[in-house]
Design a protein around this motif. Structure first.
Motif, mmCIF file in Angstrom:
data_model
loop_
_atom_site.group_PDB
_atom_site.id
_atom_site.type_symbol
_atom_site.label_atom_id
_atom_site.label_comp_id
_atom_site.label_asym_id
_atom_site.label_seq_id
_atom_site.Cartn_x
_atom_site.Cartn_y
_atom_site.Cartn_z
ATOM 1 N N VAL A 262 -84.497 -95.980 40.632
ATOM 2 C CA VAL A 262 -85.179 -95.693 41.995
ATOM 3 C C VAL A 262 -86.774 -95.523 41.475
ATOM 4 O O VAL A 262 -87.726 -95.974 42.047
ATOM 5 C CB VAL A 262 -84.759 -94.487 42.558
ATOM 6 C CG1 VAL A 262 -85.685 -93.900 43.704
ATOM 7 C CG2 VAL A 262 -83.430 -94.756 43.114
ATOM 8 N N SER A 267 -83.550 -100.420 44.496
ATOM 9 C CA SER A 267 -82.708 -99.773 45.421
ATOM 10 C C SER A 267 -81.039 -99.991 44.717
ATOM 11 O O SER A 267 -80.826 -100.807 44.307
ATOM 12 C CB SER A 267 -82.723 -100.504 46.565
ATOM 13 O OG SER A 267 -81.759 -100.147 47.569
ATOM 14 N N GLY A 270 -78.843 -101.805 46.801
ATOM 15 C CA GLY A 270 -79.653 -103.027 47.508
ATOM 16 C C GLY A 270 -79.865 -103.889 46.130
ATOM 17 O O GLY A 270 -79.657 -105.276 46.470
ATOM 18 N N ASP A 271 -80.436 -103.342 45.190
ATOM 19 C CA ASP A 271 -81.020 -104.426 44.177
ATOM 20 C C ASP A 271 -79.842 -104.521 42.998
ATOM 21 O O ASP A 271 -79.965 -105.607 42.310
ATOM 22 C CB ASP A 271 -82.331 -103.912 43.679
ATOM 23 C CG ASP A 271 -83.425 -104.066 44.701
ATOM 24 O OD1 ASP A 271 -83.262 -105.122 45.459
ATOM 25 O OD2 ASP A 271 -84.003 -103.281 44.938
#
Length: 337
Positions: A262, A267, A270-271
């Motif tokens: 982070v 993310s 997400g990533d």
């Protein structure tokens, strides 16, 4: 005038007041598991009102047993070991045993010194986690001395233990990530020399990746078992072949890795997906909740203590392999195309 302390109640007086034999009172304090629960509660209530406490020092001199077991763990800052202690201590207490606890900081030299110290205290047996069960001089010393012991979390064909199947658990997690579409997976561990558990998890993860035809599993080594290194993560995540999922060898390490990701502007999930190993309760409180391999640490402690007590009472050493499961949280998601 200074008052004199009242004389200490004897086991005979407690027996007379309770209406039982002195032998029954002795069993109530030394072998409570074989006394009827109502009788046990009655004896203990009378003993408490009378201020009676059994003389454990004298008893140990007479019997050659201290009714104390030693517990040696790497650390209590990781909740997995604290839960193991609670399970072992509760089982010991139910059988009238006390527990002496020490932590080694993952240092084999401290392991050896801790074992010698507890043997000097005349413990009846030991529950312990070592850095490497296959090459442990500490376990060789215990075998030579004839001291009963049971390993926790370590697995061994030569020594009694209570653990999950670390290799199979890692296989299940990699298979779970693969089912989410991840083809490039990295496993994140602390120093492998101090944890044969991490080595088994790495071995299982690599074998599963190979069997499923995934890219060769990348290994990201951290200097600490529970601390992340942002620079190591940045290096591992460079390029088109960067992993899309990180499998951390314990939950504390997973939370530290997520914090660094982070901070790097990524993310989760997400990533990049992240999962751990242990199933610590705090994982469910994260946002999103942590995906992890759950192992029954309290049960591991209980099983190890039960096996140790059986050894102390003349039974042959045994091993227990407890079940694990995948806890599907929110930190691992289908891979982004």
């Amino acid at each position: 005038m200074a008052s004199r302390a009242s004389p200490r109640f004897s086991i005979i007086e407690v027996a007379r007041k309770a209406g039982v034999s002195p032998a029954t009172v002795s069993r109530a304090f030394n072998q409570p598991e074989i006394v009827h629960p109502e009788t046990l509660a009655h004896i203990r209530a009378i003993a408490k009102r009378a201020g009676f406490r059994p003389n454990r020092v004298g008893r140990s001199l007479r019997s050659g047993s201290t009714r104390t077991i030693g517990l040696i763990l790497p650390t209590l800052s990781n909740p997995v070991f604290a839960e193991c202690f609670e399970g072992a201590e509760r089982r010991a207490r139910e059988s009238g045993y006390s527990v002496m606890l020490t932590a080694t900081g993952y240092d084999p030299a401290v392991e050896s010194a801790a074992v010698q110290g507890l043997i000097d205290h005349q413990v009846d047996g030991l529950i312990l986690t070592v850095a490497d069960a296959a090459r442990s001089a500490t376990l060789d010393d215990l075998d030579s001395a004839g001291v009963p012991y049971v390993l926790v979390y370590n697995e061994s064909s030569d020594h009694p233990y209570a653990s999950v199947d670390n290799r199979a658990a890692a296989v299940d997690m990699v298979a779970h990530l693969a089912a989410l579409g991840h083809r490039r997976i990295a496993i994140v561990t602390g120093p492998l020399t101090a944890s044969d558990r991490a080595r088994r998890r790495l071995s299982g993860a690599r074998a599963c990746a190979k069997k499923l035809g995934l890219a060769p599993l990348q290994h990201i080594a951290m200097s600490s078992h529970t601390g992340s290194d942002a620079d190591a993560l940045k290096t591992a995540l460079r390029g088109k072949q960067a992993p899309t999922a990180l499998f951390c060898s314990n939950d504390l390490l997973a939370t530290a890795v997520i914090a660094d990701l982070v901070a790097l502007g990524l993310s989760v999930p997400g990533d990049i997906s992240v999962c751990g190993f242990d199933g610590m309760r705090f994982g469910a409180l994260l946002t999103p909740p942590l995906t992890t391999v759950a192992q029954p640490s309290d049960g591991i402690g209980q099983a190890a203590c039960s096996n140790l007590l059986a050894q102390i009472h003349g039974q042959p050493p045994q091993s227990n392999r407890l079940p694990h499961c995948i806890v599907v949280g929110g930190t691992a998601a289908p891979v982004r195309r």
